[in-house]
Design an enzyme around this catalytic site. Structure first.
Site, PDB file in Angstrom:
ATOM      1  N   HIS A  18       8.319 -15.292   9.354  1.00 23.32           N
ATOM      2  CA  HIS A  18       7.012 -15.597   8.757  1.00 23.32           C
ATOM      3  C   HIS A  18       6.106 -14.369   8.817  1.00 23.32           C
ATOM      4  O   HIS A  18       5.511 -13.971   7.806  1.00 23.32           O
ATOM      5  CB  HIS A  18       6.383 -16.786   9.491  1.00 23.32           C
ATOM      6  CG  HIS A  18       5.018 -17.123   9.010  1.00 23.32           C
ATOM      7  ND1 HIS A  18       4.787 -17.955   7.938  1.00 23.32           N
ATOM      8  CD2 HIS A  18       3.793 -16.735   9.453  1.00 23.32           C
ATOM      9  CE1 HIS A  18       3.481 -18.066   7.738  1.00 23.32           C
ATOM     10  NE2 HIS A  18       2.862 -17.322   8.648  1.00 23.32           N
ATOM     11  N   GLU A  19       5.982 -13.781   9.987  1.00 25.58           N
ATOM     12  CA  GLU A  19       5.131 -12.599  10.147  1.00 25.58           C
ATOM     13  C   GLU A  19       5.716 -11.394   9.414  1.00 25.58           C
ATOM     14  O   GLU A  19       4.976 -10.573   8.865  1.00 25.58           O
ATOM     15  CB  GLU A  19       4.896 -12.293  11.629  1.00 25.58           C
ATOM     16  CG  GLU A  19       4.096 -13.363  12.356  1.00 25.58           C
ATOM     17  CD  GLU A  19       2.725 -13.623  11.736  1.00 25.58           C
ATOM     18  OE1 GLU A  19       2.101 -12.691  11.192  1.00 25.58           O
ATOM     19  OE2 GLU A  19       2.261 -14.778  11.793  1.00 25.58           O
ATOM     20  N   HIS A  22       4.590 -11.545   5.846  1.00 30.98           N
ATOM     21  CA  HIS A  22       3.225 -11.042   5.663  1.00 30.98           C
ATOM     22  C   HIS A  22       3.231  -9.517   5.580  1.00 30.98           C
ATOM     23  O   HIS A  22       2.587  -8.926   4.706  1.00 30.98           O
ATOM     24  CB  HIS A  22       2.314 -11.475   6.821  1.00 30.98           C
ATOM     25  CG  HIS A  22       1.923 -12.904   6.817  1.00 30.98           C
ATOM     26  ND1 HIS A  22       1.139 -13.472   5.842  1.00 30.98           N
ATOM     27  CD2 HIS A  22       2.192 -13.897   7.696  1.00 30.98           C
ATOM     28  CE1 HIS A  22       0.939 -14.752   6.115  1.00 30.98           C
ATOM     29  NE2 HIS A  22       1.581 -15.040   7.241  1.00 30.98           N
TER      30      HIS A  22
END
Length: 85
Positions: A18-19, A22
């Site tokens: 997820h990170e 980003h």
């Protein structure tokens, strides 16, 4: 105890991509800040916030009070973004 540790491990493993996403998107849009901070990687240690990814989720999972947590936020600089839409 085993269930709580498994919850934290799974949470940590899911927080990593997820990170990374980003950081990858920010890089693709022209911001080199995540790359300079070493965040464009799938290494889980680059994305762990020890309080939000390990300690709090473990305590909450052990106590049965639900589950909440977070990863280390990816820093970005909006002034470096290329707005190509």
């Amino acid at each position: 105890m085993e269930s709580a540790l498994l919850n934290v491990l799974i949470f940590w493993l899911l927080t990593t991509p997820h990170e990374f996403a980003h950081a990858w998107v920010a890089t693709r849009l022209g911001d080199d800040t995540p790359a300079l901070e070493g965040r464009v990687t799938l290494n889980p240690l680059a994305h762990v916030d020890w309080l939000g990814t390990v300690i709090l989720p473990l305590i909450m999972s052990l106590s049965g009070a639900g589950f909440i947590g977070w990863g280390k936020p990816v820093n970005t600089n909006p002034n470096k973004l290329r707005w190509v839409f």
